[in-house]
Design a protein around this motif. Sequence first.
Motif, PDB file in Angstrom:
ATOM      1  N   SER A 137      23.478  70.862-164.795  1.00 50.92           N
ATOM      2  CA  SER A 137      23.022  71.050-163.418  1.00 50.92           C
ATOM      3  C   SER A 137      21.520  70.791-163.403  1.00 50.92           C
ATOM      4  O   SER A 137      20.741  71.624-163.865  1.00 50.92           O
ATOM      5  N   THR A 138      21.115  69.640-162.917  1.00 49.62           N
ATOM      6  CA  THR A 138      19.693  69.270-163.006  1.00 49.62           C
ATOM      7  C   THR A 138      18.908  69.681-161.769  1.00 49.62           C
ATOM      8  O   THR A 138      17.680  69.678-161.790  1.00 49.62           O
ATOM      9  N   ASP A 139      19.603  70.028-160.691  1.00 47.38           N
ATOM     10  CA  ASP A 139      18.949  70.401-159.433  1.00 47.38           C
ATOM     11  C   ASP A 139      18.346  71.795-159.493  1.00 47.38           C
ATOM     12  O   ASP A 139      18.705  72.619-160.350  1.00 47.38           O
ATOM     13  N   MET A 169      33.090  72.925-163.632  1.00 48.28           N
ATOM     14  CA  MET A 169      31.865  73.708-163.507  1.00 48.28           C
ATOM     15  C   MET A 169      31.071  73.174-162.321  1.00 48.28           C
ATOM     16  O   MET A 169      31.172  71.992-161.977  1.00 48.28           O
ATOM     17  N   ASP A 170      30.289  74.046-161.659  1.00 47.99           N
ATOM     18  CA  ASP A 170      29.389  73.579-160.605  1.00 47.99           C
ATOM     19  C   ASP A 170      28.000  74.163-160.827  1.00 47.99           C
ATOM     20  O   ASP A 170      27.779  75.013-161.702  1.00 47.99           O
ATOM     21  N   SER A 171      27.051  73.696-160.029  1.00 48.72           N
ATOM     22  CA  SER A 171      25.654  74.088-160.216  1.00 48.72           C
ATOM     23  C   SER A 171      25.440  75.571-159.982  1.00 48.72           C
ATOM     24  O   SER A 171      24.653  76.208-160.694  1.00 48.72           O
ATOM     25  N   PHE A 172      26.111  76.140-158.984  1.00 50.11           N
ATOM     26  CA  PHE A 172      25.936  77.560-158.710  1.00 50.11           C
ATOM     27  C   PHE A 172      26.400  78.408-159.888  1.00 50.11           C
ATOM     28  O   PHE A 172      25.803  79.437-160.206  1.00 50.11           O
ATOM     29  N   THR A 173      27.485  77.971-160.543  1.00 53.05           N
ATOM     30  CA  THR A 173      28.007  78.721-161.681  1.00 53.05           C
ATOM     31  C   THR A 173      27.135  78.535-162.919  1.00 53.05           C
ATOM     32  O   THR A 173      26.841  79.496-163.641  1.00 53.05           O
ATOM     33  N   SER A 177      19.062  74.047-162.984  1.00 55.93           N
ATOM     34  CA  SER A 177      18.529  73.292-164.130  1.00 55.93           C
ATOM     35  C   SER A 177      19.095  73.822-165.447  1.00 55.93           C
ATOM     36  O   SER A 177      18.365  74.083-166.408  1.00 55.93           O
ATOM     37  N   ALA A 178      20.408  73.977-165.488  1.00 56.27           N
ATOM     38  CA  ALA A 178      21.053  74.599-166.655  1.00 56.27           C
ATOM     39  C   ALA A 178      22.165  73.705-167.198  1.00 56.27           C
ATOM     40  O   ALA A 178      22.554  72.714-166.581  1.00 56.27           O
ATOM     41  N   THR A 179      22.674  74.074-168.356  1.00 60.78           N
ATOM     42  CA  THR A 179      23.796  73.370-168.961  1.00 60.78           C
ATOM     43  C   THR A 179      24.908  74.356-169.289  1.00 60.78           C
ATOM     44  O   THR A 179      24.637  75.518-169.626  1.00 60.78           O
ATOM     45  N   SER A 180      26.129  73.896-169.200  1.00 63.31           N
ATOM     46  CA  SER A 180      27.282  74.736-169.538  1.00 63.31           C
ATOM     47  C   SER A 180      27.467  74.850-171.043  1.00 63.31           C
ATOM     48  O   SER A 180      28.135  75.760-171.526  1.00 63.31           O
TER      49      SER A 180
END
Length: 249
Positions: A137-139, A169-173, A177-180
Motif C-alpha cells: 500500500s504505497t498511498d 488485502m487492501d490499503s486500509f487493512t 505506506s505499508a506492506t502485507s
Amino acid sequence: MKQLTRFGVAGALCALSAAVSGAPVNQDFEAGLSGWTVLGNVATTGPTTVVTYDPPAKNVFPYQALMARLVSNDGQDHGASTGNYSPPSNTTALDAFFGLPVGTLAASYQAFNGSGIKQTFSGSVGDVVQQRWNFFSTDDTDPQFGSNDTAFAVISGPAIGNTVLIRLMDSFTAGASATSGWNPFAFTLPADGSYTIGFGVVNGGDNYYYDAELFLDDFRGVPEPGSLTLVGLALAGIGSLRRRSWGRA
C-alpha cells in the motif's frame, strides 16, 4: 543405514522443490511471464525497492531470482511527468479479462484502474492450487477521499459457477505506506476440469501517482526458518557422508 541416510537427505531436498499436481506452470516466474496472460502494468523483477508516500522505501525479495510485479496504474502515466491525473479508466477491460460481469471491480473495490495476470490449467478434484503474494500500500490512505487500493484473486472452473472474486488485502487493512509481507493463497479444486486462476491489483477511489503493488512468487514463498533448517540438515548430512567416504579413501 548409510543408504537410508542418503535417501533421507535426497527426500528432504526433493520435498522442498516438489510441484503440486495440476498446478499452473511457472508459478515462480523464473521463466518470466511464460504461461501467463497479463493486462496492464505487469512484469517480472528481481529484488527491488517500492517507493511509498511515507518513507522509508521498502525492499522486496523473490524466492529465487524473479517474481511477478503488478502495479495498479495499468501502465499509464498518472502525473509523474505530465501532470495529467485523469487518465481513462480500464476497469471494464479488467472485468472482461477476468471473466467478471461489467462493473464488478468498480462496485466491489471502487476500482478506477489496475493490472491483472491469469492462467488456465487442468486440475483434479482435491488439488490445492497455491501462490505466494505480497501487497504494498504505497498511498497515504485517507478515509475522507476513500483512497483504498485492493489486491485480489479470481478463480473459475467446473463446480464453481460464477467466477469467484477473493479479496487478498487492501490499503486500509495493510495501513498507510505499508506492506502485507509474503502471504499464502490456497484454493482446493472441487472437481476435475479446466480452471482459470488470476490475480490483480486496483486503485480504489483515486487514480493518483502513488499506486499499490502486488508481487507474486512461488507458493513455497520466501524461505522460512523451518525450510532453511531442513536444507541445513540435508546439506550437513551430505557433508557428513562425504567426510566418511573421504576418511575411508
